[in-house]
Every structure is written in C-alpha cells, then in structure tokens.
Design a protein around this motif. Structure first.
Motif, PDB file in Angstrom:
ATOM      1  N   TYR A 151      12.168 -27.578   3.658  1.00  0.00           N
ATOM      2  CA  TYR A 151      11.495 -26.777   4.683  1.00  0.00           C
ATOM      3  C   TYR A 151      11.835 -27.255   6.094  1.00  0.00           C
ATOM      4  N   THR A 152      11.877 -28.574   6.294  1.00  0.00           N
ATOM      5  CA  THR A 152      12.052 -29.089   7.657  1.00  0.00           C
ATOM      6  C   THR A 152      13.494 -29.082   8.132  1.00  0.00           C
ATOM      7  N   ILE A 153      14.458 -28.978   7.246  1.00  0.00           N
ATOM      8  CA  ILE A 153      15.854 -28.976   7.674  1.00  0.00           C
ATOM      9  C   ILE A 153      16.180 -27.756   8.541  1.00  0.00           C
ATOM     10  N   TRP A 154      15.406 -26.695   8.366  1.00  0.00           N
ATOM     11  CA  TRP A 154      15.679 -25.474   9.128  1.00  0.00           C
ATOM     12  C   TRP A 154      15.320 -25.601  10.593  1.00  0.00           C
ATOM     13  N   MET A 155      14.412 -26.509  10.926  1.00  0.00           N
ATOM     14  CA  MET A 155      14.036 -26.685  12.322  1.00  0.00           C
ATOM     15  C   MET A 155      15.225 -27.161  13.171  1.00  0.00           C
ATOM     16  N   PRO A 156      15.941 -28.237  12.807  1.00  0.00           N
ATOM     17  CA  PRO A 156      17.100 -28.598  13.623  1.00  0.00           C
ATOM     18  C   PRO A 156      18.254 -27.602  13.517  1.00  0.00           C
ATOM     19  N   ILE A 157      18.437 -27.013  12.337  1.00  0.00           N
ATOM     20  CA  ILE A 157      19.531 -26.038  12.185  1.00  0.00           C
ATOM     21  C   ILE A 157      19.310 -24.832  13.094  1.00  0.00           C
ATOM     22  N   LEU A 158      18.110 -24.286  13.072  1.00  0.00           N
ATOM     23  CA  LEU A 158      17.821 -23.115  13.907  1.00  0.00           C
ATOM     24  C   LEU A 158      17.729 -23.482  15.381  1.00  0.00           C
ATOM     25  N   SER A 159      17.384 -24.734  15.679  1.00  0.00           N
ATOM     26  CA  SER A 159      17.399 -25.182  17.075  1.00  0.00           C
ATOM     27  C   SER A 159      18.822 -25.226  17.618  1.00  0.00           C
ATOM     28  N   VAL A 160      19.783 -25.550  16.778  1.00  0.00           N
ATOM     29  CA  VAL A 160      21.190 -25.495  17.185  1.00  0.00           C
ATOM     30  C   VAL A 160      21.562 -24.050  17.520  1.00  0.00           C
ATOM     31  N   ALA A 161      21.123 -23.110  16.688  1.00  0.00           N
ATOM     32  CA  ALA A 161      21.406 -21.690  16.951  1.00  0.00           C
ATOM     33  C   ALA A 161      20.778 -21.252  18.276  1.00  0.00           C
ATOM     34  N   ILE A 162      19.536 -21.674  18.511  1.00  0.00           N
ATOM     35  CA  ILE A 162      18.867 -21.329  19.770  1.00  0.00           C
ATOM     36  C   ILE A 162      19.615 -21.950  20.936  1.00  0.00           C
ATOM     37  N   LEU A 163      19.988 -23.207  20.805  1.00  0.00           N
ATOM     38  CA  LEU A 163      20.693 -23.899  21.876  1.00  0.00           C
ATOM     39  C   LEU A 163      22.020 -23.221  22.194  1.00  0.00           C
ATOM     40  N   LEU A 164      22.726 -22.782  21.172  1.00  0.00           N
ATOM     41  CA  LEU A 164      23.979 -22.060  21.411  1.00  0.00           C
ATOM     42  C   LEU A 164      23.731 -20.739  22.132  1.00  0.00           C
ATOM     43  N   ARG A 165      22.652 -20.048  21.770  1.00  0.00           N
ATOM     44  CA  ARG A 165      22.306 -18.797  22.461  1.00  0.00           C
ATOM     45  C   ARG A 165      21.923 -19.065  23.923  1.00  0.00           C
ATOM     46  N   VAL A 166      21.174 -20.127  24.149  1.00  0.00           N
ATOM     47  CA  VAL A 166      20.760 -20.484  25.515  1.00  0.00           C
ATOM     48  C   VAL A 166      21.992 -20.826  26.353  1.00  0.00           C
ATOM     49  N   LEU A 167      22.880 -21.634  25.808  1.00  0.00           N
ATOM     50  CA  LEU A 167      24.087 -22.014  26.542  1.00  0.00           C
ATOM     51  C   LEU A 167      25.007 -20.813  26.762  1.00  0.00           C
ATOM     52  N   GLY A 168      25.076 -19.911  25.782  1.00  0.00           N
ATOM     53  CA  GLY A 168      25.856 -18.686  25.963  1.00  0.00           C
ATOM     54  C   GLY A 168      25.289 -17.809  27.064  1.00  0.00           C
ATOM     55  N   ARG A 169      23.967 -17.703  27.117  1.00  0.00           N
ATOM     56  CA  ARG A 169      23.314 -16.930  28.180  1.00  0.00           C
ATOM     57  C   ARG A 169      23.558 -17.595  29.530  1.00  0.00           C
ATOM     58  N   GLY A 170      23.473 -18.920  29.566  1.00  0.00           N
ATOM     59  CA  GLY A 170      23.737 -19.644  30.815  1.00  0.00           C
ATOM     60  C   GLY A 170      25.171 -19.478  31.276  1.00  0.00           C
ATOM     61  N   TRP A 171      26.100 -19.537  30.328  1.00  0.00           N
ATOM     62  CA  TRP A 171      27.505 -19.337  30.667  1.00  0.00           C
ATOM     63  C   TRP A 171      27.723 -17.940  31.248  1.00  0.00           C
ATOM     64  N   ALA A 172      27.140 -16.942  30.635  1.00  0.00           N
ATOM     65  CA  ALA A 172      27.287 -15.569  31.128  1.00  0.00           C
ATOM     66  C   ALA A 172      26.636 -15.400  32.489  1.00  0.00           C
ATOM     67  N   ARG A 173      25.526 -16.083  32.704  1.00  0.00           N
ATOM     68  CA  ARG A 173      24.786 -15.943  33.963  1.00  0.00           C
ATOM     69  C   ARG A 173      25.485 -16.628  35.110  1.00  0.00           C
ATOM     70  N   PHE A 174      26.051 -17.811  34.879  1.00  0.00           N
ATOM     71  CA  PHE A 174      26.575 -18.611  35.967  1.00  0.00           C
ATOM     72  C   PHE A 174      28.092 -18.644  36.043  1.00  0.00           C
ATOM     73  N   ARG A 175      28.733 -17.838  35.230  1.00  0.00           N
ATOM     74  CA  ARG A 175      30.197 -17.756  35.292  1.00  0.00           C
ATOM     75  C   ARG A 175      30.610 -17.281  36.676  1.00  0.00           C
ATOM     76  N   LYS A 176      31.644 -17.887  37.200  1.00  0.00           N
ATOM     77  CA  LYS A 176      32.094 -17.557  38.561  1.00  0.00           C
ATOM     78  C   LYS A 176      32.414 -16.077  38.702  1.00  0.00           C
ATOM     79  N   GLY A 177      31.846 -15.464  39.716  1.00  0.00           N
ATOM     80  CA  GLY A 177      32.133 -14.066  40.007  1.00  0.00           C
ATOM     81  C   GLY A 177      31.335 -13.087  39.186  1.00  0.00           C
ATOM     82  N   ARG A 178      30.315 -13.567  38.458  1.00  0.00           N
ATOM     83  CA  ARG A 178      29.538 -12.654  37.643  1.00  0.00           C
ATOM     84  C   ARG A 178      28.070 -13.023  37.719  1.00  0.00           C
ATOM     85  N   ALA A 179      27.225 -12.041  37.859  1.00  0.00           N
ATOM     86  CA  ALA A 179      25.766 -12.263  37.822  1.00  0.00           C
ATOM     87  C   ALA A 179      25.244 -11.575  36.586  1.00  0.00           C
ATOM     88  N   ALA A 180      25.265 -12.294  35.468  1.00  0.00           N
ATOM     89  CA  ALA A 180      24.896 -11.698  34.168  1.00  0.00           C
ATOM     90  C   ALA A 180      23.561 -11.049  34.173  1.00  0.00           C
TER      91      ALA A 180
END
Length: 171
Positions: free
Chosen positions: A142-171
């Motif tokens: 049951y508890t292994i899913w917490m870090p696994i899904l946190s990695v997925a969330i972190l990747l989504r957060v970093l992807g959103r940040g990359w899209a938002r702060f990419r040079k020349g683009r306001a995501a």
C-alpha cells in the motif's frame, strides 16, 4: 509599470505534456469505480447477512489515497491546482511570475520530501515484514504507491514549470 498577466490563472491546458493526462484520469476513474463497487457490495452484504466484508476498509482507504495522488498529478499537469487567483490576477506580471516560481519550488520540495520519507517508510515496512491488521497483507504494498505517485506528480509539476518559464513563452 508592469501590466497584470491574465494568462497564468486561466491557463488550464495540457498542450505542453508529453505523457497524456488521460492516464491519470483513467486511473482515478478506475479507483473511484472500485471504491464504489466495494462499498456497494459491502452495504448489500451487511444488509443481507448482517456481516461486513473485512477487506473493504483496507482497500477503500488505499484506493482513496491512490485516487488523491493521481488526481493531484492531473491537476498539476493542467494547472488546475488550488490557489488564490483573486490576488494573483491583480499583481504585476513580474510578481505573478515570482509567485509561480515560489509555488513551483515549494511543491517540488514537498513532493521530494514525500518521495524520500515515503520510500523510507516503504523500505522499513518491507524489511520488517509488517502486515496489515485486517487482512494480513504486507503494508509496503500500500505505501509503495506514495513515493511512486509523488514522482509522477513531481514530473508533472516540473513539466508545468518548464512550460511556464521557458524563454519566450508564457504558458
């Protein structure tokens, strides 16, 4: 003077994603369907036999946590996470970007800590062969899913940040 940027709070698109958000949506829907099915079956069993299924609470709690993490991942991918847009929309563009950066850093820190400590808890439960009190299942399942899904969330957060702060683009 900087003009307020109307797009950050209104941007809920997932055009920047490489991995489709449909995966999170399908997993969340499946978890919700299983919770409903398990709960309904338990109600019927209790009504008909006056005895409850032992596994319903254990699995329902796990599925609820799973669904929460999957939903958070989808929300971050679509920029639909909770925030106070009333104030954000009234700020100058530079201050909006600063708030977005602070949010990105705080979220990254929080989910990095969940990955680290969730991984430690999972390892400890596996190492000591802990089992659940209701069914006797290994708790690390049951508890292994917490870090696994946190990695997925972190990747989504970093992807959103990359899209938002990419040079020349306001995501």
């Amino acid at each position: 003077m900087d003009q307020p940027d109307p797009t950050p709070a209104d941007d809920t698109g997932t055009d920047h994603t490489i991995v489709p958000v449909r995966i999170e949506e399908a997993l969340g829907a499946a978890a919700m369907a299983l919770i409903c099915l398990i709960s309904f079956a338990n109600v019927i069993a209790r009504y008909a036999t006056n005895v409850s299924f032992a596994f319903t609470e254990e699995y329902s709690v796990f599925l609820l946590v799973f669904m929460t993490f999957v939903g958070a991942s989808a929300a971050f991918a679509g920029n639909e996470h909770i925030r106070i847009t009333f104030f954000l929309n009234r700020m100058p563009a530079t201050l909006q970007r600063l708030c977005e950066l602070v949010t990105l850093l705080a979220t990254t820190l929080m989910f990095s800590l969940i990955i680290y400590f969730g991984g430690r808890v999972t390892y400890t439960e596996w190492y000591w062969e802990e089992t659940t009190p209701g069914l006797g299942n290994p708790t690390w399942i049951y508890t292994i899913w917490m870090p696994i899904l946190s990695v997925a969330i972190l990747l989504r957060v970093l992807g959103r940040g990359w899209a938002r702060f990419r040079k020349g683009r306001a995501a």
